[in-house]
Design a protein around this motif. Structure first.
Motif, PDB file in Angstrom:
ATOM      1  N   GLU A  65      37.514  44.644  35.042  1.00 20.93           N
ATOM      2  CA  GLU A  65      38.331  43.467  35.344  1.00 20.93           C
ATOM      3  C   GLU A  65      38.474  42.510  34.166  1.00 20.93           C
ATOM      4  N   ASP A  83      33.911  46.733  38.473  1.00 26.43           N
ATOM      5  CA  ASP A  83      33.979  45.292  38.743  1.00 26.43           C
ATOM      6  C   ASP A  83      32.562  44.744  38.541  1.00 26.43           C
ATOM      7  N   ASP A  86      31.862  41.418  41.964  1.00 22.04           N
ATOM      8  CA  ASP A  86      32.905  41.320  42.987  1.00 22.04           C
ATOM      9  C   ASP A  86      32.450  40.261  43.985  1.00 22.04           C
ATOM     10  N   TRP A 207      39.513  48.031  40.474  1.00 22.60           N
ATOM     11  CA  TRP A 207      38.049  47.828  40.399  1.00 22.60           C
ATOM     12  C   TRP A 207      37.489  47.267  41.704  1.00 22.60           C
ATOM     13  N   ASP A 208      38.373  46.694  42.560  1.00 19.97           N
ATOM     14  CA  ASP A 208      37.895  46.210  43.864  1.00 19.97           C
ATOM     15  C   ASP A 208      37.692  47.369  44.846  1.00 19.97           C
TER      16      ASP A 208
END
Ligand code: IPD
Ligand code: CA
Ligand code: CA
Ligand code: CA
Length: 270
Positions: A65, A83, A86, A207-208
């Motif tokens: 990210e 990530d 997160d 990346w989530d």
């Protein structure tokens, strides 16, 4: 198997890195808007993870990210999707309830999913074809449920968006209750663990959701965008995840909403 065990060790070390780093001061900045926060810890953790991967696997691709150089143009070979934190808002406000999320895809296909609940040091992990686990406990296949008896991850803020709020309200009306944990990856881990029957997000980045896809598919769940199309680690999208029944009910709520379908055609990837 080597990538899987290396990834598990790496994410635990990165969790320890964050917990140590939190004992010192860090700067908080705003990115695209006043509620889009990033800290030194997000950036340092991504560097920590990326450096380790690049040292060991110089030929693997990497998306993260926080750094533009951690981006890719195709899904060839092994791709790590990272990530570093997160749930940055939770990290800043609560110092808890945030995760590290690492997905590994090979030639565009899910391979390994790792989601670490950092402050509890609990790891949700899966290796495609070999099952999903919380730490050392294997997760069972998801049970089918009906919406009336389902707990659904849903951020109420989305109901307030003009043009697209209605299907969110529809889902909220149908289900038993909603929850919003503030970390998409944590919600995907909870779906895999059977603690939520489904969840829905708009405009997530690869990346989530990369790690979440591996975990949820490994327990027989389904992950797509709001209209039921497959996700790609090359682009942002909406995400619906859940057991097959719940996923279908949520997707129907969105696909049947003309305003939503039109909005999606006309504007950004939601
Ligand atoms: C955010 C979290 C949040 C979701 C946002 C994401 P970040 O990630 O997952 O739950 O609603 O869309 O951007 O910025 O904390 O890594
Ligand atoms: Ca962010
Ligand atoms: Ca995120
Ligand atoms: Ca983040």
């Amino acid at each position: 198997m080597e990538i899987y065990s290396f990834g598990q060790r790496l994410i635990r070390e990165a969790g320890q890195f964050i917990r140590n780093r939190m004992t010192e001061a860090y700067t908080i900045d705003k990115k695209t808007n006043p509620n889009d926060l990033v800290t030194d810890v997000d950036k340092e953790t991504e560097r920590f993870i990326a450096n380790r991967i690049q040292e060991k696997y110089s030929d693997h691709q990497l998306i993260g990210e926080e750094y533009k150089e951690h981006s890719i143009e195709n899904t060839d070979g092994v791709v790590w999707v990272i990530d570093p934190i997160d749930g940055t808002i939770n990290f800043v406000h609560q110092r808890a309830n945030f995760t590290i999320s690492i997905g590994v895809f090979i030639d565009g296909k899910p391979h390994v999913g790792l989601i670490l609940d950092v402050m509890n040091d609990v790891l949700y992990h899966a290796h495609a074809g070999h099952g999903a686990f919380i730490d050392d406990s294997r997760l069972p296949q998801l049970k089918q449920t009906v919406m009336e008896e389902s707990l659904i991850g849903l951020n109420p803020k989305w109901m307030l968006k003009s043009g697209i709020g209605e299907p969110f309200m529809d889902v909220a009306r149908q289900c038993r209750q909603t929850r919003s944990y503030g970390s998409a990856a944590l919600e995907f881990a909870y779906v895999a663990a059977g603690r939520l029957e489904g969840t829905i997000f708009f405009r997530l980045s690869p990346w989530d959701f990369a790690a979440g896809i591996v975990l949820i598919e490994e327990v027989g769940g389904v992950v797509t965008n709001a209209l039921g199309d497959p996700l790609s680690i090359l682009k942002k999208d909406s995400v619906i995840a859940g057991n097959t029944n719940v996923h279908q009910s949520i997707q129907t709520a969105f696909s049947n909403n003309e305003a939503f379908v039109k909005h999606r055609q006309d504007s950004y990837h939601i």
